[in-house]
Design a protein around this motif. Sequence first.
Motif, PDB file in Angstrom:
ATOM      1  N   THR A  79       0.688  -0.844  -0.072  1.00  0.00           N
ATOM      2  CA  THR A  79      -0.112  -0.154  -0.080  1.00  0.00           C
ATOM      3  C   THR A  79       0.634   0.913  -0.233  1.00  0.00           C
ATOM      4  O   THR A  79       1.712   1.402   0.614  1.00  0.00           O
ATOM      5  N   ILE A  80       0.791   1.716  -0.764  1.00  0.00           N
ATOM      6  CA  ILE A  80       2.024   3.561  -0.930  1.00  0.00           C
ATOM      7  C   ILE A  80       0.744   4.475  -0.435  1.00  0.00           C
ATOM      8  O   ILE A  80      -0.559   4.590  -1.374  1.00  0.00           O
ATOM      9  N   VAL A  81       0.711   5.170   0.211  1.00  0.00           N
ATOM     10  CA  VAL A  81       0.356   6.355   0.494  1.00  0.00           C
ATOM     11  C   VAL A  81       0.497   7.584  -0.264  1.00  0.00           C
ATOM     12  O   VAL A  81       2.633   7.917   0.800  1.00  0.00           O
ATOM     13  N   ARG A  82       0.685   8.615  -0.383  1.00  0.00           N
ATOM     14  CA  ARG A  82       1.423   9.602  -0.860  1.00  0.00           C
ATOM     15  C   ARG A  82       0.331  10.812  -1.650  1.00  0.00           C
ATOM     16  O   ARG A  82      -0.793  10.740  -1.863  1.00  0.00           O
ATOM     17  N   LYS A  83       0.165  12.279  -0.218  1.00  0.00           N
ATOM     18  CA  LYS A  83      -0.294  13.379  -0.715  1.00  0.00           C
ATOM     19  C   LYS A  83      -1.798  12.932  -0.396  1.00  0.00           C
ATOM     20  O   LYS A  83      -3.133  12.801  -1.187  1.00  0.00           O
ATOM     21  N   GLY A  84      -2.262  12.505   0.291  1.00  0.00           N
ATOM     22  CA  GLY A  84      -3.611  11.674   1.430  1.00  0.00           C
ATOM     23  C   GLY A  84      -4.105  11.084   0.203  1.00  0.00           C
ATOM     24  O   GLY A  84      -5.111  11.103   0.749  1.00  0.00           O
ATOM     25  N   GLY A  85      -3.980  10.076  -1.017  1.00  0.00           N
ATOM     26  CA  GLY A  85      -4.479   8.762  -1.229  1.00  0.00           C
ATOM     27  C   GLY A  85      -3.517   7.900  -1.283  1.00  0.00           C
ATOM     28  O   GLY A  85      -2.147   7.986  -1.025  1.00  0.00           O
ATOM     29  N   ALA A  86      -4.570   6.426  -1.336  1.00  0.00           N
ATOM     30  CA  ALA A  86      -3.272   4.994  -1.458  1.00  0.00           C
ATOM     31  C   ALA A  86      -3.659   4.344  -2.058  1.00  0.00           C
ATOM     32  O   ALA A  86      -4.893   4.720  -2.977  1.00  0.00           O
ATOM     33  N   ARG A  87      -2.955   2.843  -2.534  1.00  0.00           N
ATOM     34  CA  ARG A  87      -3.287   2.684  -3.868  1.00  0.00           C
ATOM     35  C   ARG A  87      -2.827   1.435  -3.107  1.00  0.00           C
ATOM     36  O   ARG A  87      -1.287   1.458  -2.943  1.00  0.00           O
ATOM     37  N   SER A  88      -3.731   0.362  -3.288  1.00  0.00           N
ATOM     38  CA  SER A  88      -2.731  -1.009  -2.935  1.00  0.00           C
ATOM     39  C   SER A  88      -2.648  -1.874  -3.998  1.00  0.00           C
ATOM     40  O   SER A  88      -3.727  -1.950  -5.022  1.00  0.00           O
ATOM     41  N   TYR A  89      -1.782  -3.100  -3.984  1.00  0.00           N
ATOM     42  CA  TYR A  89      -1.032  -3.927  -4.990  1.00  0.00           C
ATOM     43  C   TYR A  89      -1.298  -5.336  -4.186  1.00  0.00           C
ATOM     44  O   TYR A  89      -0.264  -5.272  -3.318  1.00  0.00           O
ATOM     45  N   GLU A  90      -1.796  -6.484  -4.744  1.00  0.00           N
ATOM     46  CA  GLU A  90      -1.239  -7.419  -4.281  1.00  0.00           C
ATOM     47  C   GLU A  90      -0.739  -8.583  -5.557  1.00  0.00           C
ATOM     48  O   GLU A  90      -0.982  -8.222  -6.499  1.00  0.00           O
ATOM     49  N   PHE A  91       0.166  -9.236  -4.725  1.00  0.00           N
ATOM     50  CA  PHE A  91       0.097 -10.626  -5.606  1.00  0.00           C
ATOM     51  C   PHE A  91       1.537 -11.634  -4.851  1.00  0.00           C
ATOM     52  O   PHE A  91       1.035 -11.762  -3.435  1.00  0.00           O
ATOM     53  N   THR A  92       0.925 -12.717  -5.490  1.00  0.00           N
ATOM     54  CA  THR A  92       1.446 -13.969  -4.983  1.00  0.00           C
ATOM     55  C   THR A  92       2.709 -14.488  -5.682  1.00  0.00           C
ATOM     56  O   THR A  92       2.649 -13.998  -7.031  1.00  0.00           O
ATOM     57  N   HIS A  93       4.297 -14.961  -5.148  1.00  0.00           N
ATOM     58  CA  HIS A  93       4.835 -15.874  -5.975  1.00  0.00           C
ATOM     59  C   HIS A  93       5.587 -16.765  -5.320  1.00  0.00           C
ATOM     60  O   HIS A  93       5.827 -17.135  -4.070  1.00  0.00           O
ATOM     61  N   THR A  94       6.239 -17.924  -5.624  1.00  0.00           N
ATOM     62  CA  THR A  94       6.561 -18.957  -5.506  1.00  0.00           C
ATOM     63  C   THR A  94       8.090 -18.597  -4.368  1.00  0.00           C
ATOM     64  O   THR A  94       8.511 -18.455  -5.117  1.00  0.00           O
ATOM     65  N   ILE A  95       8.183 -19.181  -4.069  1.00  0.00           N
ATOM     66  CA  ILE A  95       9.714 -19.123  -2.760  1.00  0.00           C
ATOM     67  C   ILE A  95      10.273 -20.534  -3.077  1.00  0.00           C
ATOM     68  O   ILE A  95      10.015 -21.617  -2.578  1.00  0.00           O
ATOM     69  N   TYR A  96      11.526 -19.996  -3.587  1.00  0.00           N
ATOM     70  CA  TYR A  96      12.220 -21.270  -3.690  1.00  0.00           C
ATOM     71  C   TYR A  96      13.794 -21.742  -2.812  1.00  0.00           C
ATOM     72  O   TYR A  96      13.892 -20.179  -2.380  1.00  0.00           O
ATOM     73  N   SER A  97      13.943 -22.802  -2.092  1.00  0.00           N
ATOM     74  CA  SER A  97      15.486 -22.946  -1.462  1.00  0.00           C
ATOM     75  C   SER A  97      16.057 -23.122  -2.516  1.00  0.00           C
ATOM     76  O   SER A  97      16.118 -22.413  -3.270  1.00  0.00           O
ATOM     77  N   GLY A  98      17.377 -22.442  -1.822  1.00  0.00           N
ATOM     78  CA  GLY A  98      18.451 -22.904  -2.485  1.00  0.00           C
ATOM     79  C   GLY A  98      18.714 -24.486  -3.264  1.00  0.00           C
ATOM     80  O   GLY A  98      18.790 -24.402  -4.542  1.00  0.00           O
ATOM     81  N   ARG A  99      18.550 -25.096  -2.793  1.00  0.00           N
ATOM     82  CA  ARG A  99      18.794 -26.641  -3.148  1.00  0.00           C
ATOM     83  C   ARG A  99      17.604 -26.605  -4.425  1.00  0.00           C
ATOM     84  O   ARG A  99      17.351 -27.894  -4.923  1.00  0.00           O
ATOM     85  N   GLU A 100      15.867 -25.839  -4.334  1.00  0.00           N
ATOM     86  CA  GLU A 100      15.285 -26.064  -5.152  1.00  0.00           C
ATOM     87  C   GLU A 100      15.227 -25.447  -6.043  1.00  0.00           C
ATOM     88  O   GLU A 100      14.729 -26.050  -7.273  1.00  0.00           O
ATOM     89  N   LEU A 101      15.943 -24.462  -6.503  1.00  0.00           N
ATOM     90  CA  LEU A 101      15.851 -23.349  -7.408  1.00  0.00           C
ATOM     91  C   LEU A 101      17.193 -24.062  -7.933  1.00  0.00           C
ATOM     92  O   LEU A 101      17.007 -24.783  -9.178  1.00  0.00           O
ATOM     93  N   ARG A 102      18.346 -25.079  -7.337  1.00  0.00           N
ATOM     94  CA  ARG A 102      19.912 -25.961  -8.516  1.00  0.00           C
ATOM     95  C   ARG A 102      18.508 -26.336  -8.934  1.00  0.00           C
ATOM     96  O   ARG A 102      18.848 -27.315 -10.095  1.00  0.00           O
ATOM     97  N   ASP A 103      17.723 -27.335  -8.329  1.00  0.00           N
ATOM     98  CA  ASP A 103      16.968 -28.319  -9.123  1.00  0.00           C
ATOM     99  C   ASP A 103      16.267 -28.146  -9.627  1.00  0.00           C
ATOM    100  O   ASP A 103      16.277 -28.735 -10.853  1.00  0.00           O
ATOM    101  N   ARG A 104      15.408 -27.134  -9.939  1.00  0.00           N
ATOM    102  CA  ARG A 104      15.001 -26.299 -11.272  1.00  0.00           C
ATOM    103  C   ARG A 104      15.845 -26.193 -12.229  1.00  0.00           C
ATOM    104  O   ARG A 104      15.616 -26.955 -13.352  1.00  0.00           O
ATOM    105  N   PHE A 105      16.752 -25.525 -12.451  1.00  0.00           N
ATOM    106  CA  PHE A 105      17.704 -25.511 -13.381  1.00  0.00           C
ATOM    107  C   PHE A 105      18.387 -26.774 -14.111  1.00  0.00           C
ATOM    108  O   PHE A 105      18.456 -27.009 -14.583  1.00  0.00           O
ATOM    109  N   VAL A 106      19.172 -27.769 -13.177  1.00  0.00           N
ATOM    110  CA  VAL A 106      18.888 -29.046 -13.704  1.00  0.00           C
ATOM    111  C   VAL A 106      18.326 -29.817 -14.535  1.00  0.00           C
ATOM    112  O   VAL A 106      18.847 -30.538 -15.466  1.00  0.00           O
ATOM    113  N   GLU A 107      16.709 -29.739 -13.778  1.00  0.00           N
ATOM    114  CA  GLU A 107      16.023 -30.566 -14.680  1.00  0.00           C
ATOM    115  C   GLU A 107      15.422 -29.754 -15.892  1.00  0.00           C
ATOM    116  O   GLU A 107      15.219 -30.837 -16.530  1.00  0.00           O
TER     117      GLU A 107
END
Length: 237
Positions: free
Chosen positions: A165-193
């Motif tokens: 949520t960004i509040v600027r000059k009396g107004g506010a706008r909100s943005y929602e998003f989701t994403h996958t989170i990778y551990s080091g091992r999981e990301l390495r495995d994706r590369f190899v795959e």
Amino acid sequence: FEAAVLDTRKVIRLVRPRGRSVLDLACGPGRFAIAFARQRYRVTGVDRTKYFLDRARQRARGAKLPVEWIRQDMRDFVRPAAYDLAICMYTSFGYFQNPNEDLRVLRQVFESLRPGGALVIDVMGKEQIATRFVPVNAEQFEDGALLVQRRAILDDWTRIWNEWTIVRKGGARSYEFTHTIYSGRELRDRFVEAGFSDVRLYGNFDGEPYGLTSPHLVAVGRKPNVRLRSLDSMKEN
């Protein structure tokens, strides 16, 4: 943009690309694409957001730098054996609901690299998120704007939900998003795959080891050099 200039130099030292052709996936407003162009690399910037690409074109024209800008979803972009280096920076990887779409992106990049070419992906690793997780925080900027961030872990620690949520000059706008989170091992495995070899994990662009206190998870993988691999096979036979 200033940080990207420094980080670009570090990436070049870390990876030592074999040629001068670069693919910047999810290039946004051109932070890294323009920085690589300043270093006299031939750059293709790919993003699906028209607003970002318009800003990127403006900046490149203002700097008189030749950059190829393409509006396309990263899942669909492929240009066989065209690039020596591909990058996806500042946690631009992992936004698709289906994690198999991430693998699709990696395979498209693999196809787009020349033998010996490298892929660099920079994200916030699961280890770092788990160590530093806070559900809410706020940050105020010099122009007076206030950024409030809320977070929640989803699906057994495989994804993260964010609300900005960004509040600027009396107004506010909100943005929602989701994403996958990778551990080091999981990301390495994706590369190899996806076919990458010599996959290495770093904690920053200086090449320091990845660990719980690292500011980034930087994964670097290479497309096998077919010629060298063929020679090794001949020796074994």
